[in-house]
Enzyme design. Structure first.
Site, short mmCIF file in Angstrom:
data_model
loop_
_atom_site.label_atom_id
_atom_site.label_comp_id
_atom_site.label_asym_id
_atom_site.label_seq_id
_atom_site.Cartn_x
_atom_site.Cartn_y
_atom_site.Cartn_z
N ARG A 81 -26.26 59.22 3.06
CA ARG A 81 -26.50 58.05 3.91
C ARG A 81 -28.00 57.79 4.06
O ARG A 81 -28.44 56.64 4.09
CB ARG A 81 -25.83 58.24 5.27
CG ARG A 81 -25.83 56.98 6.11
CD ARG A 81 -24.95 57.11 7.33
NE ARG A 81 -25.46 58.10 8.27
CZ ARG A 81 -24.78 58.53 9.34
NH1 ARG A 81 -23.56 58.07 9.58
NH2 ARG A 81 -25.31 59.42 10.14
N LYS A 184 -29.43 53.46 8.95
CA LYS A 184 -29.76 54.17 10.20
C LYS A 184 -31.27 54.12 10.39
O LYS A 184 -31.99 55.04 10.03
CB LYS A 184 -29.25 55.61 10.13
CG LYS A 184 -28.95 56.20 11.50
CD LYS A 184 -28.18 57.50 11.39
CE LYS A 184 -27.98 58.14 12.74
NZ LYS A 184 -26.91 57.51 13.53
N GLU A 220 -19.83 47.21 16.32
CA GLU A 220 -20.32 48.54 16.70
C GLU A 220 -20.20 48.73 18.22
O GLU A 220 -20.29 47.77 18.99
CB GLU A 220 -21.78 48.65 16.27
CG GLU A 220 -22.34 50.04 16.27
CD GLU A 220 -22.14 50.79 14.96
OE1 GLU A 220 -21.41 51.79 14.96
OE2 GLU A 220 -22.72 50.40 13.95
C1 LIG Z 1 -25.53 57.48 13.82
C2 LIG Z 1 -24.76 56.29 14.22
C3 LIG Z 1 -23.35 56.31 14.33
C4 LIG Z 1 -22.52 57.56 14.19
O1 LIG Z 1 -22.56 58.14 12.94
P1 LIG Z 1 -22.11 59.64 12.74
O2 LIG Z 1 -22.40 59.92 11.33
O3 LIG Z 1 -20.67 59.72 13.06
O4 LIG Z 1 -22.91 60.47 13.70
C5 LIG Z 1 -22.71 55.12 14.62
N1 LIG Z 1 -23.39 53.98 14.83
C6 LIG Z 1 -24.74 53.92 14.75
C7 LIG Z 1 -25.43 52.64 14.99
C8 LIG Z 1 -25.47 55.08 14.44
O5 LIG Z 1 -26.80 55.01 14.38
#
Ligand SMILES: *Cc1c(COP(=O)(O)O)cnc(C)c1O
Length: 346
Positions: A81, A184, A220
């Site tokens: 990711r 992210k 989200e």
């Molecule tokens: C990190 C994150 C998540 C959760 O991802 P995981 O891999 O399950 O920890 C969900 N939404 C956003 C916006 C994030 O930054």
């Protein structure tokens, strides 16, 4: 030396540890991995991370099991990711091997900060990458730094596994329809901070965002993914503005194992009226059960937990994933990296 820390009372905050590890991309290649005790950085004042938001990060956890072994959950997926996030922001991708190696190093070097099994706490691993090159004209950097820091964090549910409330508002979006939602990056968090604080001030955990284009579908859930249970099915939004959560991906696999049908699709706001459970999903909580969802624009309240308690599907998934993370249950999908036993793939 064991730390004298009240592990179970630790917040989700920064607790200093002994070391962090760093690697710099310069002259077209990644350099040597450096181990440091410094908690600060020296940066050029013109660095792209400071001016134009070239910053991405990851979040994953290491758990000490009942058997004493330390497991890192699905590290390979975080590495992949982070590569996609780097490509999305025109940054230099960190090779998966370097990502994995540095995460393991940071955990091993800070062994004394890995909470004991009984505490329910864990070691949070925070990899981040920043653009270093000075730019005033908008252009990607040519030099980057990748850092892995770790910090012990307490159990998410300090008062026990329970529900909290969320709200819907059309006054804010987290990201643009074809923006950076799937990456992210710190910028997404900055963009949603005002909205999040307003929700907190009103007594909500976070905003359940709607799709930024039509504002018809669920998107989200604050900084987390969302699922609901409808007619015994696990439903979760399909959207290009959502960050693909590794926890959500794992819960969908566990649903298949448990015979719960999964639907990844557009979910209309109004469908919430027919859902019997819902939760926010992410590494921090696994699944944080939702009590009520208030639509602030229509005045409607969707009750997700009719008796005020987490529902059976949410509870079963939460327990199952935690059992795998702590090594209490067979890791049939090979999700755990066992520190000191498993090797980082080259
Ligand atoms: C990190 C994150 C998540 C959760 O991802 P995981 O891999 O399950 O920890 C969900 N939404 C956003 C916006 C994030 O930054």
């Amino acid at each position: 030396m064991k730390e004298d820390i009240n592990w179970a009372a630790l917040p989700f905050g920064y607790y200093p540890t002994d070391y962090n590890v760093r690697c710099t991309f310069r002259d077209g290649k990644w350099g040597e991995i450096e181990v440091t005790q410094s908690e600060t950085l020296s940066l050029h004042i013109g660095a792209t991370c400071l001016h134009y938001g070239q910053e991405i990060f990851e979040g994953l956890k290491a758990f000490r099991g009942k058997d004493g072994k330390v497991r890192i959950f699905r590290m390979d997926e975080n590495a992949k990711r982070m590569r996609r996030s780097a490509e999305g922001l025109m940054m230099e991708p960190v090779p998966e091997e370097i990502f994995n190696k540095m995460c393991v190093m940071a955990v091993e070097l800070n062994e004394r900060f890995i909470p004991p099994y009984e505490s329910g706490a864990s070691l949070y691993i925070r990899p981040l990458e920043i653009g270093l090159s000075p730019r005033i004209g908008v252009k990607p950097a040519t030099e980057y730094m990748f850092i892995v820091m770790v910090t012990p964090v307490g159990p998410y549910f300090k008062q026990g596994f329970g529900v909290s409330n969320y709200c819907i508002t059309r006054a804010h979006d987290r990201v643009a329809p074809k923006g950076t939602g799937q990456f992210k990056c710190g910028g997404n968090y900055a963009a949603a901070m005002r909205a999040g604080e307003e929700a907190h001030d009103k007594g909500y955990s976070a905003i359940l965002f709607l799709d930024p284009l039509e504002k018809k579908y669920l998107d989200e859930c604050g900084p987390a993914n969302f699922f609901a249970v409808k007619d015994g099915k696990y439903i979760t939004p399909a959207s290009e503005s959502i960050l693909p959560s590794i926890t959500n991906m794992s819960l969908m696999t566990l649903c298949e194992d448990m015979g719960i049908p999964v639907e990844r699709r557009h979910i209309l706001v109004e469908e919430l009226a027919d859902c019997s459970e819902a939760a926010a999903i992410g590494t921090a909580a696994v699944a944080s059960p939702i009590g009520n969802i208030d639509d602030l624009d229509t005045g409607k309240t969707y009750v997700m937990a009719r008796d005020g308690k987490p529902g059976p599907v949410t509870t079963a998934l939460y327990e199952k994933l935690n059992a795998i993370r702590y090594g209490l249950e067979d890791d049939i999908h090979g999700w755990n990296f066992i520190v000191g036993e498993d090797r980082v793939n080259a």
